[in-house]
Scaffold this motif. Structure first.
Motif, short mmCIF file in Angstrom:
data_model
loop_
_atom_site.label_atom_id
_atom_site.label_comp_id
_atom_site.label_asym_id
_atom_site.label_seq_id
_atom_site.Cartn_x
_atom_site.Cartn_y
_atom_site.Cartn_z
N THR A 49 -2.50 -8.28 6.42
CA THR A 49 -3.40 -8.17 5.27
C THR A 49 -2.64 -7.74 4.02
O THR A 49 -2.81 -8.32 2.95
CB THR A 49 -4.52 -7.16 5.57
N CYS A 50 -1.79 -6.71 4.17
CA CYS A 50 -0.99 -6.24 3.02
C CYS A 50 -0.01 -7.33 2.57
O CYS A 50 0.21 -7.51 1.38
CB CYS A 50 -0.22 -4.98 3.38
N ARG A 51 0.58 -8.04 3.54
CA ARG A 51 1.52 -9.10 3.20
C ARG A 51 0.83 -10.18 2.38
O ARG A 51 1.32 -10.58 1.31
CB ARG A 51 2.10 -9.71 4.48
N LYS A 52 -0.33 -10.66 2.81
CA LYS A 52 -1.07 -11.70 2.07
C LYS A 52 -1.50 -11.21 0.70
O LYS A 52 -1.41 -11.93 -0.29
CB LYS A 52 -2.29 -12.13 2.88
N LYS A 53 -1.97 -9.97 0.64
CA LYS A 53 -2.42 -9.41 -0.63
C LYS A 53 -1.27 -9.34 -1.63
O LYS A 53 -1.42 -9.68 -2.80
CB LYS A 53 -3.01 -8.01 -0.37
N TRP A 54 -0.07 -8.89 -1.17
CA TRP A 54 1.08 -8.78 -2.05
C TRP A 54 1.52 -10.16 -2.54
O TRP A 54 1.77 -10.35 -3.72
CB TRP A 54 2.24 -8.08 -1.35
N CYS B 25 0.81 -1.23 0.00
CA CYS B 25 0.00 0.00 0.00
C CYS B 25 0.84 1.28 0.00
O CYS B 25 0.32 2.35 -0.27
CB CYS B 25 -0.95 0.01 1.20
N GLY B 26 2.13 1.19 0.32
CA GLY B 26 3.00 2.36 0.30
C GLY B 26 2.96 3.20 1.55
O GLY B 26 3.59 4.26 1.60
#
Length: 134
Positions: free
Chosen positions: A76-81, A57-58
């Motif tokens: 959440t960001c880790r899984k999404k990436w 997400c930056g």
């Protein structure tokens, strides 16, 4: 690198752009950008913690100097990436088997001792006499 260029890439980075995005916009190599920001952080360091950005997400991640470097701001960001970048995953533990229940070939990740391709094949072999009982 001119003062205009350094001001522009600093502004782009503050807006949340990644090194790759800034590189595409300015035509400056990613490694040059990384070393530029590393030098800026060393000059402005004066005991302040290292600041990085989440790969997905930056958003800004403040690094704790005594722990492992964080790359993502949340799980959440880790899984999404990782779900959107499957080519970055190096799956070395992929095993190939032949199911004794149905005879089909199948692969399993991370389990070298798997025997059946599915739960239904296991149930058929275990309780209904199909397949082999080893």
């Amino acid at each position: 690198m001119t003062q205009n260029e350094s001001d522009r890439i600093t502004r782009l980075r503050d807006e949340g752009h990644t090194y790759a995005q800034i590189s595409e916009m300015t035509g400056i190599s990613i490694n040059t950008l990384k070393s530029f920001f590393r030098r800026i952080n060393q000059k402005a360091g004066s005991g302040v913690e290292d600041v990085d950005r989440c790969r997905e997400c930056g958003c800004i991640i403040v690094q704790n100097p005594k722990t492992k470097k964080q790359v993502f701001c949340s799980g959440t960001c880790r899984k999404k990436w990782w779900n959107s970048h499957p080519e970055a995953v190096s799956r070395k533990a992929v095993y190939q088997f032949i199911c004794p229940g149905c005879g089909k070939a199948f692969t399993a990740y991370g389990n070298a001792h798997r025997k059946y391709c599915s739960h239904s094949c296991y149930i058929n072999a275990r309780f209904y006499g199909g397949g082999s009982h080893e």
